[in-house]
Scaffold this motif. Structure first.
Motif, PDB file in Angstrom:
ATOM      1  N   CYS B  57      -5.696  -3.884   3.273  1.00 10.23           N
ATOM      2  CA  CYS B  57      -4.421  -3.558   3.935  1.00 10.23           C
ATOM      3  C   CYS B  57      -3.731  -4.800   4.502  1.00 10.23           C
ATOM      4  CB  CYS B  57      -4.619  -2.536   5.040  1.00 10.23           C
ATOM      5  SG  CYS B  57      -5.133  -0.944   4.431  1.00 10.23           S
ATOM      6  N   THR B  60       0.526  -5.074   0.517  1.00  7.41           N
ATOM      7  CA  THR B  60       0.845  -3.746  -0.021  1.00  7.41           C
ATOM      8  C   THR B  60       1.161  -3.866  -1.508  1.00  7.41           C
ATOM      9  OG1 THR B  60       3.068  -4.125   0.816  1.00  7.41           O
ATOM     10  CG2 THR B  60       1.655  -2.673   2.103  1.00  7.41           C
ATOM     11  N   TRP B  67      -5.511   5.279  -1.532  1.00 10.89           N
ATOM     12  CA  TRP B  67      -5.986   6.238  -0.533  1.00 10.89           C
ATOM     13  C   TRP B  67      -7.214   5.646   0.132  1.00 10.89           C
ATOM     14  CZ3 TRP B  67      -3.681  11.135   0.191  1.00 10.89           C
ATOM     15  CH2 TRP B  67      -2.641  11.425  -0.697  1.00 10.89           C
ATOM     16  N   HIS B  71      -6.354   8.887   3.413  1.00 13.30           N
ATOM     17  CA  HIS B  71      -4.966   8.645   3.829  1.00 13.30           C
ATOM     18  C   HIS B  71      -4.293   7.688   2.861  1.00 13.30           C
ATOM     19  CE1 HIS B  71      -5.627  10.666   7.620  1.00 13.30           C
ATOM     20  NE2 HIS B  71      -6.732   9.946   7.779  1.00 13.30           N
ATOM     21  N   GLU B  72      -3.071   8.039   2.494  1.00 14.32           N
ATOM     22  CA  GLU B  72      -2.297   7.138   1.644  1.00 14.32           C
ATOM     23  C   GLU B  72      -1.797   5.972   2.500  1.00 14.32           C
ATOM     24  OE1 GLU B  72      -1.317   5.511  -0.784  1.00 14.32           O
ATOM     25  OE2 GLU B  72       0.149   6.688  -1.924  1.00 14.32           O
ATOM     26  N   VAL B  73      -2.253   4.772   2.191  1.00 16.43           N
ATOM     27  CA  VAL B  73      -1.906   3.636   3.051  1.00 16.43           C
ATOM     28  C   VAL B  73      -0.987   2.621   2.374  1.00 16.43           C
ATOM     29  CG1 VAL B  73      -3.963   3.782   4.497  1.00 16.43           C
ATOM     30  CG2 VAL B  73      -4.033   2.434   2.394  1.00 16.43           C
ATOM     31  N   SER B  74      -0.601   2.875   1.116  1.00 10.51           N
ATOM     32  CA  SER B  74       0.155   1.843   0.397  1.00 10.51           C
ATOM     33  C   SER B  74       1.596   1.725   0.867  1.00 10.51           C
ATOM     34  CB  SER B  74       0.101   2.103  -1.109  1.00 10.51           C
ATOM     35  OG  SER B  74       0.447   3.438  -1.375  1.00 10.51           O
ATOM     36  N   LEU B  76       2.530   2.130   4.301  1.00  6.76           N
ATOM     37  CA  LEU B  76       2.580   2.106   5.765  1.00  6.76           C
ATOM     38  C   LEU B  76       3.352   0.892   6.288  1.00  6.76           C
ATOM     39  CD1 LEU B  76      -1.019   3.205   6.845  1.00  6.76           C
ATOM     40  CD2 LEU B  76       1.083   4.559   6.821  1.00  6.76           C
ATOM     41  N   LEU B  81      -0.412  -0.702   9.427  1.00  8.80           N
ATOM     42  CA  LEU B  81      -1.440  -1.394   8.643  1.00  8.80           C
ATOM     43  C   LEU B  81      -2.354  -2.206   9.560  1.00  8.80           C
ATOM     44  CD1 LEU B  81       0.551  -2.601   5.506  1.00  8.80           C
ATOM     45  CD2 LEU B  81      -1.251  -0.867   5.603  1.00  8.80           C
ATOM     46  N   VAL B  84      -4.834   0.092  10.936  1.00 11.45           N
ATOM     47  CA  VAL B  84      -5.835   0.455   9.927  1.00 11.45           C
ATOM     48  C   VAL B  84      -6.833  -0.690   9.748  1.00 11.45           C
ATOM     49  CG1 VAL B  84      -6.203   0.981   7.482  1.00 11.45           C
ATOM     50  CG2 VAL B  84      -4.288   2.026   8.716  1.00 11.45           C
TER      51      VAL B  84
END
Ligand SMILES: Nc1ncnc2c1ncn2[C@@H]1O[C@H](COP(=O)(O)OP(=O)(O)OP(=O)(O)O)[C@@H](O)[C@H]1O
Ligand SMILES: [Mg+2]
Lengths: 402, 233
Positions: B57, B60, B67, B71-74, B76, B81, B84
């Motif tokens: 993270c 991006t 995921w 959680h979908e983090v791409s 954020l 981030l 996370v």
């Protein structure tokens, strides 16, 4: 953490905060001196008693040039003995007399003073200006009436002119005229005197009128003392009425004299010192600006030097705001250190100046608080650009930085 | 499915440099389950570090899905981030990246500072993490008073202190001699044994051999993805 990274660049940091140090020191010194001046004036008035006020031809915060009096001054009559008599008859008044404030240089056997002030007054002058008689006596009504050239010397002046010689009975020259010393008095402590305006002593008014030159607009005044228990405003109003009557002023026309109360003197001093203070603050803000720009520069260098550290912190979870704060705190720590140093130096400078002019005062707490707040503020403001640069760094690129 | 800690689909990362576009990742799909020990290999420039940065993270993706823990983090924001990274990710770098003027303990405390933990708890947790990597008696030492291997173990303790979902290491032994490298690998094996999910980039086959699964990248794509004999054992 902030302190640690600043310590490593001691010399660089020290040079950068010089501007802050100078700026803060200036403000502190001036605040301390201004406070000193104000409290001295205040003390002087305390000593003289708030019951005392003056009637003058025209109230002006600076001396008027007698050769070029403005119209509004010229239309006013010079304060006269008749005015003084009229004021003395006012029931609310316990004392009123025409005085003059005369500039003289005193001389005794080759020893000379600088230009000083001699009060041309009467036998009750110490009651009005305060002080203690150290030796000899005050002049008598007889001496006054006869126009005798006698003088009561201020003790510092007496010591300067006579050294160990007993001045009583000796003859001093005031602007060349011989005056016999009949007494030495000590003026009340804590009277503030601007340099060159020191009190040298008192002589009978008639002797001054006959022997010394002075400009009547600036020098002449009626010293008035309200009766004990009478509020000064009431006495002032009564004096105004009496003077208008003796000068035949019609209702509705303006006064042709001014009353100067202690409050007004305080006011003038207050304004004057405020202007002085504001001017010095303006000057010192230039130094602060230079200091601020220096801080900005050093923080820029620091941010670049520590790019990897910034990347690391971000990788470990520092948000933009946290990185921003880290560098703002560092900048503020730097300027705060400069500010504290400046406070100390400024206080020392202020004390030195006050020692030279022979007065003392407590330094106002607000000025130290203000200086601290301002120096932190400068760090925060000028740290903003570098801190923001750090906060916006891309963590991947920052970590790859060599 | 539920234990798929990392799931990426058609992940692409393009770098635009003026006229040129560099395709560092060209559609990578991968799933890593809880308590897996994965080595990522591949020639220089194949996209290993790029992939680690996305997984961690720090970066991006240009397109595709990522995921993490469901959680979908791409997509954020930067600050999301950062949170996370703080909670879910532990990084170990090739060059250690320790703060030179801070003690081992303070270095390990750093992620907890950003987690907003109180000083006392922070100290205790950091000390425990250093103990876990065998540095209980080096807490007050600064990085320059430690050997390379010890420094890397401080960095590992720092990566572990927040109990992350995954430990990401980009060439963790790249700056170490072979004896020290083996030490670090033993530490990784221990952590893996205790249930830690580990993803590690390496050039060296004998380092990769410590992992249970090896993913090989080439030109931004997965070339192969297989279990080692170790996993079979
Ligand atoms: N910030 C960037 N800007 C432009 N191109 C980049 C950037 N970062 C990486 N690349 C390019 O993306 C490709 C993949 O780089 P990456 O660092 O992921 O490779 P790698 O597999 O880690 O290589 P190595 O084994 O040498 O570390 C390379 O061609 C690299 O030049
Ligand atoms: Mg790489």
């Amino acid at each position: 953490m902030a302190a640690a990274s600043l310590r490593t660049n001691k010399l660089r940091s020290a040079l950068t905060i010089l501007g802050v140090v100078i700026g803060v020191a200036t403000v502190m010194a001036v605040a301390s001196i201004v406070q000193g001046i104000r409290s001295q004036i205040f003390n002087a008035i305390e000593v003289a008693g708030p019951q005392v006020f003056y009637v003058i031809r025209f109230f002006s915060s600076v001396p008027l040039n007698p050769d070029r009096l403005p119209y509004e001054v010229r239309i006013r009559p010079i304060v006269s003995p008749e005015d003084a008599v009229a004021v003395r008859r006012v029931p609310q008044v316990s004392y009123a007399a025409l005085w003059a404030q005369v500039n003289v240089r005193l001389e005794y056997e080759g020893e000379r003073t600088q230009m000083m002030i001699v009060y041309a007054a009467d036998d009750r002058f110490m009651e009005i200006v305060g002080g203690t008689l150290l030796s000899g006596r005050l002049f008598t009504r007889g001496e006054q009436a006869a126009g005798d050239r006698v003088i009561v010397l201020e003790s510092d002046v007496a010591r300067h002119l006579f050294g160990r010689v007993d001045p009583i009975g000796e003859v001093v020259r005031a602007n060349g005229k011989a005056f016999r010393v009949i007494g030495v008095y000590q003026q009340p402590e804590n009277i503030f005197q601007p340099p060159g305006q020191a009190m040298a002593g008192a002589i009978p008014y008639p002797a001054a009128r006959e022997n010394l030159h002075y400009d009547e607009t600036n020098a002449l005044f009626i010293a008035v003392k309200a009766r004990t228990g009478v509020p000064v405003p009431e006495a002032r109003d009564a004096v105004t009425v009496a003077l208008r009557r003796v000068r035949n002023l019609r209702p509705g026309t303006p006064n042709t004299f001014d009353l100067m109360t202690q409050d007004q003197i305080l006011d003038v001093v207050g304004k004057f010192t405020t202007y002085f203070f504001v001017a010095m603050v303006a000057l010192s803000s230039v130094a602060l600006l230079v200091g601020g720009i220096g801080v900005m520069a050093i923080m820029m260098v620091s941010v670049t030097d520590r790019t990897r550290e910034i990347g690391l912190r971000k990788a470990l979870g520092a948000t933009r705001r946290e990185v921003l704060w880290q560098f703002l705190v560092e900048a503020a720590t730097l300027t705060l250190a400069g500010g504290l140093l400046g406070i100390v130096l400024g206080l020392l400078a202020g004390e030195a100046v006050k020692a030279v002019f022979g007065f003392h005062s407590a330094v106002p707490l607000w000025s130290a608080v203000l200086a601290t707040v301002v120096s932190i503020g400068i760090g925060l403001i000028f740290g903003l650009v570098p801190a923001n640069r750090a906060a916006r760094m891309d963590p991947v690129e920052a970590l790859r930085h060599e | 499915m539920s234990d798929g800690i990392i799931r990426i689909r058609d992940l692409a990362r393009r770098y635009v440099m003026g006229q040129e576009t560099v395709q560092a990742l060209r559609g990578v799909s991968l799933e890593i389950r809880r308590n897996e020990y994965v080595a990522i290999m591949g020639p220089s420039g194949s996209g290993k570090s790029t992939m680690m940065n996305v997984l961690g993270c720090l970066d991006t993706p240009t397109s595709g899905e990522y995921w993490l823990n469901g959680h979908e983090v791409s997509r954020l924001s930067d600050d999301a981030l950062a949170r996370v990274r703080n909670k879910e990710i532990g990084f170990v770098f090739q060059t250690f990246n320790l703060l030179p003027r801070a003690s081992a303990l303070s270095n390990v405390e750093l992620p907890l500072v950003y987690a907003g933990m109180r000083t006392r708890e922070r100290r205790e947790r950091a000390a425990a993490a250093l103990e876990r990597v065998g540095l209980a008696n080096r807490m007050d030492h600064r990085p320059n008073e430690l050997s390379g291997g010890q420094r890397q173990r401080v960095a590992i303790a720092r990566a572990l202190v927040n109990q992350p979902s995954i430990l990401l290491a980009d060439e963790p032994t790249g700056n170490l001699d072979s004896v020290t490298s083996e030490e670090i690998m033993r530490t990784f094996a221990e952590l893996h044994g205790q249930g830690q999910t580990v993803v590690m980039v390496t050039h060296e086959p004998d380092i990769a051999a410590h992992a249970a699964r090896v993913v090989v990248l080439r030109d931004g794509r997965v070339e192969s993805d297989r279990s080692t004999e170790r996993a079979a054992a």
